[in-house]
Design a protein around this motif. Structure first.
Motif, PDB file in Angstrom:
ATOM      1  N   SER A  58       0.825  -1.212   0.000  1.00  0.00           N
ATOM      2  CA  SER A  58       0.000   0.000   0.000  1.00  0.00           C
ATOM      3  C   SER A  58       0.856   1.258   0.000  1.00  0.00           C
ATOM      4  O   SER A  58       0.488   2.268  -0.582  1.00  0.00           O
ATOM      5  CB  SER A  58      -0.936   0.004   1.213  1.00  0.00           C
ATOM      6  N   HIS A  59       1.974   1.219   0.680  1.00  0.00           N
ATOM      7  CA  HIS A  59       2.929   2.333   0.692  1.00  0.00           C
ATOM      8  C   HIS A  59       4.233   1.838   1.285  1.00  0.00           C
ATOM      9  O   HIS A  59       4.349   0.672   1.676  1.00  0.00           O
ATOM     10  CB  HIS A  59       2.367   3.557   1.410  1.00  0.00           C
ATOM     11  N   LEU A  60       5.219   2.721   1.322  1.00  0.00           N
ATOM     12  CA  LEU A  60       6.577   2.254   1.610  1.00  0.00           C
ATOM     13  C   LEU A  60       7.056   2.592   3.021  1.00  0.00           C
ATOM     14  O   LEU A  60       8.263   2.590   3.283  1.00  0.00           O
ATOM     15  CB  LEU A  60       7.545   2.800   0.551  1.00  0.00           C
ATOM     16  N   HIS A  61       6.147   2.868   3.946  1.00  0.00           N
ATOM     17  CA  HIS A  61       6.540   2.931   5.352  1.00  0.00           C
ATOM     18  C   HIS A  61       6.928   1.525   5.806  1.00  0.00           C
ATOM     19  O   HIS A  61       6.335   0.526   5.369  1.00  0.00           O
ATOM     20  CB  HIS A  61       5.405   3.478   6.223  1.00  0.00           C
ATOM     21  N   ALA A  62       7.922   1.477   6.710  1.00  0.00           N
ATOM     22  CA  ALA A  62       8.496   0.192   7.110  1.00  0.00           C
ATOM     23  C   ALA A  62       7.450  -0.785   7.644  1.00  0.00           C
ATOM     24  O   ALA A  62       7.540  -1.993   7.397  1.00  0.00           O
ATOM     25  CB  ALA A  62       9.577   0.411   8.161  1.00  0.00           C
ATOM     26  N   ASP A  63       6.464  -0.269   8.363  1.00  0.00           N
ATOM     27  CA  ASP A  63       5.480  -1.181   8.969  1.00  0.00           C
ATOM     28  C   ASP A  63       4.535  -1.806   7.938  1.00  0.00           C
ATOM     29  O   ASP A  63       3.659  -2.599   8.301  1.00  0.00           O
ATOM     30  CB  ASP A  63       4.691  -0.484  10.093  1.00  0.00           C
ATOM     31  N   HIS A  64       4.755  -1.477   6.648  1.00  0.00           N
ATOM     32  CA  HIS A  64       3.950  -2.091   5.579  1.00  0.00           C
ATOM     33  C   HIS A  64       4.791  -2.858   4.553  1.00  0.00           C
ATOM     34  O   HIS A  64       4.236  -3.567   3.728  1.00  0.00           O
ATOM     35  CB  HIS A  64       3.101  -1.030   4.873  1.00  0.00           C
ATOM     36  N   CYS A  65       6.115  -2.665   4.616  1.00  0.00           N
ATOM     37  CA  CYS A  65       6.913  -3.295   3.540  1.00  0.00           C
ATOM     38  C   CYS A  65       8.242  -3.901   3.968  1.00  0.00           C
ATOM     39  O   CYS A  65       8.881  -4.577   3.167  1.00  0.00           O
ATOM     40  CB  CYS A  65       7.168  -2.287   2.420  1.00  0.00           C
ATOM     41  N   ARG A 139      -4.753   9.647   1.758  1.00  0.00           N
ATOM     42  CA  ARG A 139      -4.023  10.783   2.342  1.00  0.00           C
ATOM     43  C   ARG A 139      -3.068  10.335   3.434  1.00  0.00           C
ATOM     44  O   ARG A 139      -3.500   9.926   4.516  1.00  0.00           O
ATOM     45  CB  ARG A 139      -5.021  11.802   2.902  1.00  0.00           C
ATOM     46  N   HIS A 140      -1.799  10.446   3.131  1.00  0.00           N
ATOM     47  CA  HIS A 140      -0.751  10.001   4.033  1.00  0.00           C
ATOM     48  C   HIS A 140       0.503  10.784   3.655  1.00  0.00           C
ATOM     49  O   HIS A 140       0.580  11.268   2.530  1.00  0.00           O
ATOM     50  CB  HIS A 140      -0.566   8.472   3.854  1.00  0.00           C
ATOM     51  N   PRO A 141       1.507  10.903   4.525  1.00  0.00           N
ATOM     52  CA  PRO A 141       2.664  11.734   4.183  1.00  0.00           C
ATOM     53  C   PRO A 141       3.474  11.223   2.988  1.00  0.00           C
ATOM     54  O   PRO A 141       4.261  11.968   2.413  1.00  0.00           O
ATOM     55  CB  PRO A 141       3.505  11.704   5.466  1.00  0.00           C
ATOM     56  N   GLY A 160      -5.259   0.783   3.705  1.00  0.00           N
ATOM     57  CA  GLY A 160      -3.867   1.182   3.894  1.00  0.00           C
ATOM     58  C   GLY A 160      -3.824   2.202   5.023  1.00  0.00           C
ATOM     59  O   GLY A 160      -4.671   2.155   5.928  1.00  0.00           O
ATOM     60  N   ASP A 161      -2.877   3.131   4.986  1.00  0.00           N
ATOM     61  CA  ASP A 161      -2.802   4.197   5.996  1.00  0.00           C
ATOM     62  C   ASP A 161      -3.325   5.478   5.367  1.00  0.00           C
ATOM     63  O   ASP A 161      -2.871   5.878   4.297  1.00  0.00           O
ATOM     64  CB  ASP A 161      -1.349   4.438   6.427  1.00  0.00           C
ATOM     65  N   THR A 162      -4.220   6.162   6.073  1.00  0.00           N
ATOM     66  CA  THR A 162      -4.800   7.378   5.481  1.00  0.00           C
ATOM     67  C   THR A 162      -5.495   8.251   6.508  1.00  0.00           C
ATOM     68  O   THR A 162      -5.961   7.750   7.539  1.00  0.00           O
ATOM     69  CB  THR A 162      -5.823   7.003   4.384  1.00  0.00           C
TER      70      THR A 162
HETATM   71 ZN   LIG Z   1       2.182   4.701   6.940  1.00  0.00          ZN
END
Ligand SMILES: [Zn+2]
Ligand SMILES: [Zn+2]
Length: 250
Positions: A58-65, A139-141, A160-162
């Protein structure tokens, strides 16, 4: 479709759960949504190490990838049968570079692509195996996507995160199961375009007309029962907390 919660802890792992990772299966095809910290270990409770057919990040923050780095080891240096064929990996722009950098010393700059077949995600509709998937920017950084997975007339939507966004309302429209993050607590944390709280997750599910809401990505420092209560106050349908190893037939 069968959904298995591999990991559901928000932002960092808890004693009970790995970070975000969800296994979606249909027609013998296995699609993994996210692979956060600790997910690779948990995943092996549910399928063989080499039984995945595709991965969506979903995105490349560590807690997802970040467990993709560990999975690279398992595929690149496989002990029996030699190096694994490239596995389709769908992620935001820069996924290969992000994982290569995180790994720090891959044999070459292109080693990741020897075992992963990277596809750049944009807001669109496409097929992954037997699934029709819709992706939307949320919407996420960092560049982040929500995903709706459809199969056999049923749908699963993962936020995902939003932060709050109409895009997610549309993505989750009339969805059968809405797996929605609720990292924040209403009245406690309020940072726009970062995370939803339990109340906002419930409001999103209500606006979307979701049939069932499962709250996820709640960090270990947050009381999940409070977020659950807040979601139930605003969403009339069934609401529950994601639990590791729990499965849903959709
Ligand atoms: Zn995130
Ligand atoms: Zn996260």
């Amino acid at each position: 479709m069968k959904l298995t919660v591999v990991g559901c802890s928000g932002s960092f792992p808890s004693a009970e759960s790995a970070c975000s990772s969800y296994l979606v299966e249909a027609d013998g095809f296995r699609l993994l949504l996210d692979m956060g910290n600790g997910a690779l270990g948990e995943l092996q409770r549910h399928c063989g190490l080499y039984d995945l057919d595709a991965i969506f990040l979903s995105h490349l923050h560590a807690d997802h990838c970040i467990d993709m780095c560990a999975y690279f080891v398992a595929r690149y240096y496989r002990h029996e049968g030699g190096r694994c064929a490239p596995l389709p990996v769908y992620g935001p722009e820069g996924t290969e570079h992000r994982l290569t950098t995180a790994y720090a010393d891959t044999p070459s700059a292109s080693s990741m692509s020897e075992v992963f077949d990277f596809h750049t995600v944009k807001p669109s509709t496409f097929e992954i195996g037997p699934f029709t998937v819709h992706t939307e920017r949320v919407r996420h950084p960092v560049e982040a996507y929500g995903i709706r997975v459809e199969h056999g007339g049923k749908s699963l939507t993962y936020s995902g995160d939003t932060g709050v966004t109409e895009a997610l309302d549309e993505l989750a429209r009339d969805t059968d199961l809405f797996l929605c993050e609720a990292a924040f607590t209403h009245g406690k944390e309020s940072i726009p375009d970062l995370h939803l709280n339990g109340r906002e997750a419930g409001e999103t599910a209500a606006r979307a007309g979701a049939r069932r809401l499962v709250l996820t990505h709640i960090p270990p420092w947050t009381d999940p029962q409070v977020n659950l209560r807040h979601a139930r106050e605003v969403f009339p349908g069934p609401v529950e907390l994601a639990v590791p190893r729990h499965t849903y037939e959709i």
